[in-house]
Structures are given as C-alpha cells and as structure tokens.
Design an enzyme around this catalytic site. Structure first.
Site: not given
Ligand code: UDP
Ligand code: MG
Length: 136
Positions: A12, A88, A94, A115, A118
């Site tokens: 990212k 993952r 996350t 973070n 992705h």
């Molecule tokens: N995200 C955020 N705030 C939140 C949850 C998620 O900004 O409360 C962002 C974060 O960058 C995350 C992305 O949205 O990586 C997608 O969310 P997801 O729940 O799919 O998490 P991931 O699969 O990336 O772990």
């Molecule tokens: Mg996701």
C-alpha cells in the site's frame, strides 16, 4: 496434500512511500511465495472504489478509497501452497497493534488504515482481485 493457490498482494501507499517494497518482497520470498507477476501502479479513486466495493457500506470506505489511490502501490500475484491463508498469516491482523510479532503489519504498519499490505481473503476474491489488476 498440495493445494497450490494464487493470491493478490498489494504493498500500500504508506509502505511504498517509505521505500519498504523490497523488504516486504523479501519477506514473501523468504516465506516461499513465488512472485508470479508484479507491477507498480497508481490507481484512481474510482478504481479504488471498484476494488474495495465489498466495503462500500462501511464507515471507513471513502477514506480507504482515498488512501489506496493516494500514491503508487505495488501489486503482485503470489503463489504458494495455501497461499491465501499463508499470506493472511504473514500479513497479520488488520490493526497493526493487534498483529502478531514477526508479521508484516506488526513490523511496518502505522495504523489500522495505513497497514502496509493487502491480501485476498478467499479463493473467489483472489480470482476477482487478480483479474482486476492483471486481466489484459
Ligand atoms: N480499514 C480501516 N478501518 C477499519 C477497518 C479496515 O481503515 O476499521 C481498512 C484497512 O486498511 C484494511 C482495509 O480497510 O486493510 C480493508 O478492511 P478488511 O476488514 O478487509 O481488512 P484486511 O482484509 O485488509 O485485513
Ligand atoms: Mg479484506
């Protein structure tokens, strides 16, 4: 039994900006992922909205799409046995604060939104996401 899968990984904007791409790619290689495809791109906000459409009802959707389109990203197709789950695990939770020691997000993540990486969360989404970036 072998279960070779492909998954989409994105480095990212926060990580590309801090010149962490090579270090993060090294983490994938050390953990036996093959990087089958790779490109550095900058996507538009509307492309980010399409990519993250599963999250469109979430309160963080707009900021998330602004952010993913805010600077260059590195997108990769990673291949490994159980690649989706393994990626993952390597990424960590996350929220970097909750991520386990040794994970990419623990090491490099700044916050839940910045973070660093992705990774696809399922076989179906991996296919959709790989097509999104690499279908010619
Ligand atoms: N995200 C955020 N705030 C939140 C949850 C998620 O900004 O409360 C962002 C974060 O960058 C995350 C992305 O949205 O990586 C997608 O969310 P997801 O729940 O799919 O998490 P991931 O699969 O990336 O772990
Ligand atoms: Mg996701």
């Amino acid at each position: 039994m072998s279960n070779i899968q492909q998954t989409l990984s994105i480095i990212k904007p926060d990580a590309v900006e801090r010149n962490l791409s090579e270090e993060i790619k090294k983490a994938f290689k050390i953990n036996n992922f093959n990087i089958l495809k790779e490109k550095k791109v900058k996507i538009s906000k509307s492309e980010a909205e399409k990519f993250y459409q599963v999250h469109q009802s979430k309160p963080f959707y707009n900021d998330l799409c602004e952010y993913l389109s805010s600077g260059p990203i590195v997108v990769m197709v990673l291949e490994k046995n159980d690649a989706i789950l393994e990626n993952r695990k390597l990424m960590g939770a996350t929220d970097p604060i909750k991520a386990e020691e040794g994970t990419i997000r623990k090491k490099y993540g700044i916050s839940i939104d910045k973070n660093s990486v992705h990774g696809s969360d399922s076989l179906d989404n991996a296919k959709i996401e790989i097509d999104f970036f690499f279908k010619d």
